[in-house]
Design an enzyme around this catalytic site. Structure first.
Site, short mmCIF file in Angstrom:
data_model
loop_
_atom_site.label_atom_id
_atom_site.label_comp_id
_atom_site.label_asym_id
_atom_site.label_seq_id
_atom_site.Cartn_x
_atom_site.Cartn_y
_atom_site.Cartn_z
N GLY A 101 0.75 -1.04 -0.07
CA GLY A 101 0.10 0.06 0.11
C GLY A 101 1.00 1.24 0.10
O GLY A 101 1.81 1.27 -0.65
N GLU B 281 25.62 -6.89 -17.19
CA GLU B 281 26.18 -8.13 -17.86
C GLU B 281 25.13 -8.29 -18.79
O GLU B 281 25.16 -9.50 -19.36
CB GLU B 281 26.31 -9.42 -16.88
N GLU C 244 17.34 -7.87 -23.43
CA GLU C 244 17.04 -7.94 -24.78
C GLU C 244 18.19 -8.77 -25.47
O GLU C 244 18.21 -9.29 -26.48
CB GLU C 244 16.97 -6.43 -25.40
#
Ligand SMILES: Cc1cc2nc3c(=O)[nH]c(=O)nc-3n(C[C@H](O)[C@H](O)[C@H](O)COP(=O)(O)OP(=O)(O)OC[C@H]3O[C@@H](n4cnc5c(N)ncnc54)[C@H](O)[C@@H]3O)c2cc1C
Length: 382
Positions: free
Chosen positions: A344, A368, A372
């Site tokens: 919350g 590292e 992608e």
């Protein structure tokens, strides 16, 4: 709740895992919030880690290290990162790149540079990334030009852990410009972190990993002796690729530690926070959210330990390392996101552990090799 159980860890790595747990409980956890807030380099905890034999100990016994295997380093990584990512990176980074010198360097280099790191007298780092190039390893522009019996270094490196604090670095630099042989243009060097033409300063304040420090280094006709070349000229890209196969499994451990922290912290919170006359763990929506966190965590952990085994055995190491790194680091971001929601409004209080984890999980999905790039590798190597 205790997620990092040792039954998935191979027997030979359990002892060091327990050592890492004890160290994390005594030195990292109690200091994590304070170091995160101040954004300072944890010199005292690093020193304690060196004394405890938990820093730079993958280096061989012949050099004064413990010759820890990949699975042992992974086991340490999970424990340290659960306690705090910034301090953990400082501890694990003290020998970052030294493995390249151990693998390809000559005896004189190992004796001069690796022994002090293994013995806890020096720290080092790996200088690859640049201000204008990060993911494209074969595109790095910093040059090392041969001049008599020296190399002359020019260019810039960015994000370099221990670029200021370290005693020396392993440097990845361009030694050729052959368009037809993109992967044969770079070499590895050992460089000191001082001298004429070496200028390093800390990069600006980070929102996460605040107890670790990275540098922007500018090389201006910085000269090093030719004997500082590591291995063969032109082989740097391939040395790095192999090194990252190990490194990415360890980064998967970073993701697992962070995910465990997010889940354990959330578990405690939901059992204490009351709304509508009951603790919020009694709402099924909350239970399902936590169930999904657990599912993702256990899947990522199973994949990571399988990948560690594959990489150690040399079976498609690039593929397995990339899969583990991607899955575990994204599990950490997912678990932190869900954990924030269940906290919350308190989730955004900066002294909350969940807020710290939420900021830290942004980093292992990038370093590292951004995820992608990992997906490119997973597709290509499948
Ligand atoms: C805390 C921290 C510590 C670090 N420590 C070190 C260190 O010690 N030594 C070192 O050398 N480096 C270090 N790094 C650098 C890190 O390895 C790079 O940030 C990383 O490789 C990504 O490079 P970049 O930031 O230049 O992003 P870029 O390469 O510019 O990429 C930006 C984004 O573009 C996208 N992208 C890029 N290329 C592709 C592609 N081919 N396909 C699809 N999408 C793509 C991805 O979304 C990527 O996130 C560190 C970074 C951080 C944040």
């Amino acid at each position: 709740m205790e997620l990092l159980d040792d039954t998935i860890v191979p027997e030979h790595a359990r002892e060091v895992k327990h050592e890492a747990r004890e160290f994390a409980e005594e030195y990292i956890e109690p200091n994590a919030e304070e170091y995160f807030r101040r954004g300072e380099y944890p010199h005292d905890i690093l020193e304690a880690g060196q004394e405890a034999g938990l820093v730079a100990q993958d280096l061989g016994e012949d050099l004064g290290g413990r010759d820890l295997s990949l699975t042992e380093v992974l086991a340490i990584g999970e424990e340290f990162y659960k306690a705090d990512a910034g301090i953990a990176l400082t501890l694990q980074l003290a020998s970052f790149g030294a493995e390249i010198v151990e693998e390809y360097g000559n005896d004189a280099q190992k004796e001069e540079y690796l022994r002090p790191v293994a013995q806890g007298d020096q720290i080092t780092g790996l200088a690859v990334s640049e201000p204008d190039t990060g993911s494209d390893l074969a595109g790095m522009q910093t040059t090392a030009e041969k001049d008599g019996d020296e190399y002359v270094i020019n260019g810039e490196k960015y994000w370099i852990g221990n670029g200021v604090e370290g005693d020396w670095l392993t440097l990845y630099a361009r030694t050729d410009d052959d368009e037809d042989n993109r992967y044969g243009n770079h070499s590895m060097f050992i460089i000191p972190t001082e001298g004429e033409g070496y200028n390093a300063e800390h990069i600006p304040e980070k929102m996460g990993f605040r107890a670790s420090k990275q540098a922007h280094i500018v090389f201006d006709d910085f000269r090093i002796p030719e004997e500082n070349l590591v291995g063969t000229e032109g082989a740097g890209f391939w040395m790095l690729a192999e090194f990252f196969n190990h490194g990415r499994v360890v980064v998967a451990g970073h993701g697992l530690g962070l995910a465990a922290a997010a889940i354990e912290e959330t578990w405690d919170f939901i059992h204490g926070r009351e709304e509508f006359g009951r603790t919020i763990n009694e709402f099924q929506a909350v239970q399902h959210g936590v169930a999904d966190m657990r599912l993702e965590f256990e899947s990522a952990r199973a994949l990571t330990w399988r990948a560690a085994e594959k990489v150690e055995q040399g079976e498609d190491p690039g593929l397995w390392a990339a899969m583990a790194k991607t899955k575990a680091t994204e599990t950490a971001t997912d678990c932190a996101e869900q954990g924030m929601q269940f906290h919350g409004g308190r989730s955004v209080l900066t002294d909350r552990r969940i807020a710290r984890v939420y900021r830290d999980v942004r980093v292992p999905v990038i370093y590292e090799g951004a995820n992608e790039i990992q997906r490119n590798l997973i597709y290509r190597q499948s």
